[in-house]
Design a protein around this motif. Structure first.
Motif, PDB file in Angstrom:
ATOM      1  N   PHE A 311       0.831  -1.199   0.000  1.00 52.87           N
ATOM      2  CA  PHE A 311       0.000   0.000   0.000  1.00 52.87           C
ATOM      3  C   PHE A 311       0.872   1.260   0.000  1.00 52.87           C
ATOM      4  O   PHE A 311       0.649   2.181  -0.783  1.00 52.87           O
ATOM      5  N   PHE A 312       1.873   1.286   0.861  1.00 50.18           N
ATOM      6  CA  PHE A 312       2.753   2.452   0.928  1.00 50.18           C
ATOM      7  C   PHE A 312       3.656   2.554  -0.296  1.00 50.18           C
ATOM      8  O   PHE A 312       4.020   3.659  -0.710  1.00 50.18           O
ATOM      9  N   LEU A 313       4.007   1.438  -0.902  1.00 54.93           N
ATOM     10  CA  LEU A 313       4.794   1.464  -2.134  1.00 54.93           C
ATOM     11  C   LEU A 313       3.997   2.133  -3.248  1.00 54.93           C
ATOM     12  O   LEU A 313       4.518   3.006  -3.968  1.00 54.93           O
ATOM     13  N   ASN A 314       2.731   1.738  -3.415  1.00 55.23           N
ATOM     14  CA  ASN A 314       1.878   2.355  -4.437  1.00 55.23           C
ATOM     15  C   ASN A 314       1.646   3.830  -4.149  1.00 55.23           C
ATOM     16  O   ASN A 314       1.661   4.667  -5.059  1.00 55.23           O
ATOM     17  N   LEU A 315       1.444   4.167  -2.872  1.00 58.69           N
ATOM     18  CA  LEU A 315       1.215   5.559  -2.493  1.00 58.69           C
ATOM     19  C   LEU A 315       2.437   6.419  -2.788  1.00 58.69           C
ATOM     20  O   LEU A 315       2.327   7.515  -3.359  1.00 58.69           O
ATOM     21  N   CYS A 316       3.610   5.926  -2.408  1.00 55.64           N
ATOM     22  CA  CYS A 316       4.856   6.674  -2.645  1.00 55.64           C
ATOM     23  C   CYS A 316       5.094   6.886  -4.135  1.00 55.64           C
ATOM     24  O   CYS A 316       5.553   7.956  -4.557  1.00 55.64           O
ATOM     25  N   PHE A 317       4.779   5.870  -4.939  1.00 54.37           N
ATOM     26  CA  PHE A 317       4.987   5.998  -6.381  1.00 54.37           C
ATOM     27  C   PHE A 317       4.056   7.047  -6.977  1.00 54.37           C
ATOM     28  O   PHE A 317       4.460   7.844  -7.838  1.00 54.37           O
ATOM     29  N   SER A 342       9.858   1.373   1.097  1.00 48.69           N
ATOM     30  CA  SER A 342       8.633   0.591   0.885  1.00 48.69           C
ATOM     31  C   SER A 342       8.845  -0.504  -0.159  1.00 48.69           C
ATOM     32  O   SER A 342       8.271  -1.592  -0.048  1.00 48.69           O
ATOM     33  N   MET A 343       9.697  -0.240  -1.156  1.00 52.37           N
ATOM     34  CA  MET A 343       9.977  -1.261  -2.156  1.00 52.37           C
ATOM     35  C   MET A 343      10.785  -2.412  -1.562  1.00 52.37           C
ATOM     36  O   MET A 343      10.456  -3.593  -1.757  1.00 52.37           O
ATOM     37  N   LEU A 344      11.852  -2.090  -0.813  1.00 53.79           N
ATOM     38  CA  LEU A 344      12.663  -3.145  -0.188  1.00 53.79           C
ATOM     39  C   LEU A 344      11.855  -3.909   0.862  1.00 53.79           C
ATOM     40  O   LEU A 344      12.019  -5.130   1.015  1.00 53.79           O
ATOM     41  N   ALA A 345      10.979  -3.203   1.577  1.00 50.02           N
ATOM     42  CA  ALA A 345      10.117  -3.873   2.563  1.00 50.02           C
ATOM     43  C   ALA A 345       9.174  -4.840   1.864  1.00 50.02           C
ATOM     44  O   ALA A 345       8.932  -5.964   2.351  1.00 50.02           O
ATOM     45  N   THR A 346       8.654  -4.434   0.715  1.00 50.69           N
ATOM     46  CA  THR A 346       7.787  -5.325  -0.066  1.00 50.69           C
ATOM     47  C   THR A 346       8.545  -6.575  -0.488  1.00 50.69           C
ATOM     48  O   THR A 346       8.034  -7.703  -0.367  1.00 50.69           O
TER      49      THR A 346
END
Length: 512
Positions: A311-317, A342-346
């Motif tokens: 969710f945070f990866l999409n939001l940040c992008f 957020s990408m590395l966490a994903t």
């Protein structure tokens, strides 16, 4: 009988020599050739710093050209010298407007050319059509000014202007949509390993240090090392040099540069996909925390952590480009770090998801003390360590993603391609190898279980199993391999496959 070579040397006053080699019979002779055109009637020299002007100063100089007319007196043309900026200004007659042609020598000096003069002797030449002159006079324009601005800084790590120069053209009026285009020619353009594209800039900028170059309104024509920019408006012009991909044989490979249409399409798909993924991820998280939080199994808890990271990866992008446009360094660094974390966490939660699935497949007990605490610590702390290290090394900054037309979009990310390759591709490679192995083991297990079932029941459940495997494929993040591990001719198709599959990632995980 003797064989001779005659060296014809053009030596206009104050300019460097230009040699021409011709073959004649039985003689050796040196002659002086005249460079086409004539000098301006007057020279206007202004005290200016020898340091290069920035783009904001260049815009101010062009906007102030009308004030130089009073200094010309009765002269109809004047050469302008302003530090390292050179050019010419010509008064426009009230009636009987004609086309105008100016040629710049390699030292910056400029000649005013007649209609039939050859421009081959000049490093840059500018042709202003009769239509442009008429339109200028009709809109209260009284002059035509052409200035050459050298020593323009490189745009970014990969793109620069040819010879670090730009040409400014001003006629005291807003000139656009010309049917008779103006023509700016650049000589001796070496395009080996580069895409050379005519670009223009309207003289407007937000931060005083960066121009928004665009290909709109200009046509690029390349013939024998000379590039001609045919443009339908007046402004600043240059040739944008951006690198092409280089194949193993050393030749250029255009498949490495994405086209403008493909970049636009992929951007639209990605934004729509991110929005859709965030919606379904948000619904799943809301339902979990509202209904199932206290009853969730370990597998569900791991899945929810993955949902939060996604969710945070999409939001940040989605907000990244907006932050990049602010041109605030600290905000861009923070945005890049947040996106990277957020990408590395994903990726890390893909790994933890696969690890837990492996434990279940092989019936390995997860009755480890503080099992979920250890899983969560690994999922969130490991990527934080990497990001903190890059922050301390100042590896985050603003970058530009370019297409084959030279246009670009801004993004807060990692400018150093070596760091990107070593950290991101190296990190994901470890995750990819493990998750792909677990996926294959899972498929084998499902195949083994299916062989024990009745054939009719097997046929009925085939569609369901296919969708389950596709969901598992996305659940373990294997689709990211299309973005990280594709090169050459497969690069563009892999971008589309990756973008479309990941656009449905939130939906698939929600259904799962």
């Amino acid at each position: 009988m003797c064989m001779c070579v005659c060296a014809c040397v053009c030596v206009p006053a104050g300019l460097k020599e230009t040699e021409y080699i011709v073959k004649i019979n039985e003689c050796t002779k040196r002659v002086t050739c005249k460079v086409p055109g004539k000098k301006a009637e007057k020279t206007l020299t202004f005290n200016a710093s020898e340091t290069p002007v920035n783009i904001a100063e260049a815009a101010n100089i062009m906007n102030d050209l009308a004030s130089k007319l009073n200094l010309m007196g009765n002269a109809s043309t004047a050469e302008i010298k302003m530090g390292n900026v050179t050019g010419v200004i010509a008064k426009l007659p009230k009636q009987n407007q004609t086309s105008m042609n100016f040629g710049f020598m390699s030292g910056g000096n400029v000649n005013i050319l007649e209609e039939n003069d050859v421009v081959m002797d000049f490093s840059e030449s500018v042709y202003l059509s009769e239509e442009a002159s008429k339109m200028a006079v009709e809109n209260n324009g009284s002059f035509a000014g052409v200035l050459l601005f050298p020593d323009i800084p490189q745009i970014d790590q990969s793109r620069s202007l040819f010879n670090n120069e730009m040409v400014g053209v001003e006629m005291g009026a807003n000139i656009f949509n010309l049917s008779q285009t103006i023509n700016i020619q650049f000589a001796n353009v070496n395009t080996t390993g580069f895409n050379a594209t005519c670009v223009s800039w309207d003289g407007k900028n937000d931060n005083g240090t960066e121009a928004n170059w665009t290909t709109e309104g200009c046509l690029t024509i390349e013939v024998n090392g000379r590039i001609s920019c045919n443009c339908s408006h007046l402004t600043f012009f240059a040739i944008l040099m951006s690198p092409t991909a280089v194949g193993k044989d050393g030749g250029s490979n255009s498949t490495g540069i994405i086209s403008s249409s493909d970049l636009k399409t992929l951007t639209q798909i990605t934004k729509a996909g991110c929005g859709m993924s965030m919606f379904f991820l948000g619904v799943a998280l809301f339902m979990h925390f509202l209904i199932r939080k206290n009853k969730a199994s370990e597998a569900v808890k791991i899945l929810m952590n993955l949902f939060v990271a996604l969710f945070f990866l999409n939001l940040c992008f989605l907000v990244n480009e907006s932050i990049a446009k602010l041109k605030v360094s600290a905000a861009c660094v923070a945005m890049a770090a947040a996106l990277h974390y957020s990408m590395l966490a994903t990726f890390t939660w893909f790994f933890m998801q696969a690890l837990h699935l492996y434990f279940n497949l092989h019936q390995i007990s997860t009755d480890i003390k503080y099992y979920m605490c250890k899983v969560c610590s690994t999922g969130w702390v490991v990527p934080a360590v990497v990001v903190v290290g890059l922050l301390a090394s100042s590896k985050y900054d603003l970058i530009k993603v370019s297409d084959n037309n030279g246009t670009s979009v801004s993004m807060c990310w990692i400018p150093d391609s070596t760091v990107h390759t070593g950290v991101n591709i190296g990190y994901y490679s470890i995750v990819f190898i493990f998750t792909l192995t677990v996926f294959i083991v899972t498929v084998v297990q499902i195949k083994h279980f299916s062989s024990k079932k009745a054939k009719t029941r097997d046929n009925i459940s085939t569609k369901k199993r296919v969708f389950s495997l596709l969901g598992l494929f996305c659940l373990l993040g294997i689709t990211w391999g299309f973005a990280f591990f594709s090169y050459g001719p497969l690069l563009l198709p892999s971008y589309y496959v990756f973008t479309i599959l990941n656009s449905f990632q939130g939906r698939m995980k929600h259904d799962h």
